[in-house]
Design an enzyme around this catalytic site. Structure first.
Site, PDB file in Angstrom:
ATOM      1  CE  LYS A  14      -3.906  -2.108   2.446  1.00  0.00           C
ATOM      2  NZ  LYS A  14      -4.592  -2.293   3.736  1.00  0.00           N
ATOM      3  CD  GLN A  33      -3.878  -4.571   6.613  1.00  0.00           C
ATOM      4  OE1 GLN A  33      -3.792  -3.620   5.849  1.00  0.00           O
ATOM      5  NE2 GLN A  33      -4.447  -5.708   6.271  1.00  0.00           N
ATOM      6  CG  ASP A  36     -10.399  -0.653   4.126  1.00  0.00           C
ATOM      7  OD1 ASP A  36     -10.204  -0.946   2.932  1.00  0.00           O
ATOM      8  OD2 ASP A  36      -9.652  -1.053   5.045  1.00  0.00           O
TER       9      ASP A  36
END
Length: 289
Positions: A54, A98, A121
């Protein structure tokens, strides 16, 4: 018949290139550099690899990337404090915590705490609700990538029967929501661990999305000839990565199939970049009104 392979790496590379060009225009017009903050708690090896990727692709797209690495002993209150600081930081446009998190931390409480405008997200209840209503702020990264891969094979999927294996909050549920939206217009069936006569249902699927976390679970006798098969699973078996689909056997029956690795995975990060740019655009516009 042998299925065509859906090259997620190539499609994701094109999407990242498009995002990079959009970032360049945005920075030139506003002077604002999109900034994604990622929080990594603990030493999970897969999470560490994912976060490094990422960070790499964010920088390549012309964005700023900050990674907050916390110990596995981090408390829920400590993590909530960091999330609150990032929520209030005007130069941070996207926040991603995460998963998975250590057992002492309530994942849902953390995801709920992220400002919905920075929730790239798309896990926050507000963003999920907008998706349900067909007016999403951000499209969930992995499901959006799956839909893009499907449309790389067949742009018009209206009226097709899509079967989603799995009902997770990350893939299964939002995948079904994207497929029933106007513009996709699929007829959707969601299957899960309590579904009866599973193979009889999957054999009806024009589009089959497997996201259950069981290696090689989907066998050839579960697949309709000519189906598009999207394998979201990532499982390690004998030091090798395999999906939820018995790839070799199913590839002889399907029209198109994603490999593991190299299918869905690259699309997730590409869509994360797209959402991060979108977040920066919306926040910048709101501040200048």
């Amino acid at each position: 018949m042998s299925a065509s392979i859906i090259d997620g790496r190539a499609i994701a590379a094109q999407l990242r290139s498009d995002v990079q060009q959009d970032v360049e225009r945005f920075v030139a017009e506003t002077g604002v550099t999109p900034h994604l903050s990622v929080v990594l708690v603990g030493e999970n090896p897969a999470s560490q690899v994912y976060v490094r990727n990422k960070e790499k692709f964010c920088v390549a797209a012309g964005m700023k990337s900050t990674v907050h690495r916390l110990s596995a002993e981090t408390t829920q209150d400590e993590l909530l404090q960091l999330v609150n600081e990032l929520n209030n930081a005007e130069d941070v446009h996207g926040i991603l915590v995460q998963l998975p998190l250590p057992s002492q931390i309530d994942e849902q409480a953390i995801l709920d705490a992220i400002c919905s405008e920075k929730d790239v997200d798309a896990f926050h209840p507000h963003n999920v609700g907008l998706l349900v209503q067909g007016r999403s702020r951000f499209e969930p990264c992995t499901p959006a990538g799956c839909l893009q891969l499907i449309r790389s094979v067949r742009e018009d999927i209206s009226g097709l029967h899509a079967v989603v294996l799995g009902r997770s909050e990350i893939v299964g549920k939002p995948m079904s929501l994207l497929l029933i939206q106007r513009g996709a217009d699929c007829t959707v069936t969601i299957c899960h661990s309590r579904t009866k006569d599973l193979a009889e249902i999957t054999k009806q699927a024009d589009i089959l999305i497997a996201a259950i976390g069981k290696p090689n679970f989907v066998t050839a006798d579960m697949v309709k000839p000519g189906a598009i098969v999207i394998d979201v699973g990532i499982n390690r078996v004998d030091k090798k990565l395999v999906g939820d689909v018995d790839y070799d056997a199913v590839a002889e029956k399907a029209d198109a199939i994603t490999p593991v690795p190299g299918g869905v995975g690259p699309m997730t990060i590409a869509n994360l970049l797209r959402n991060s740019l979108r977040a920066a655009q919306m926040q910048t516009q709101a501040r200048r009104q």
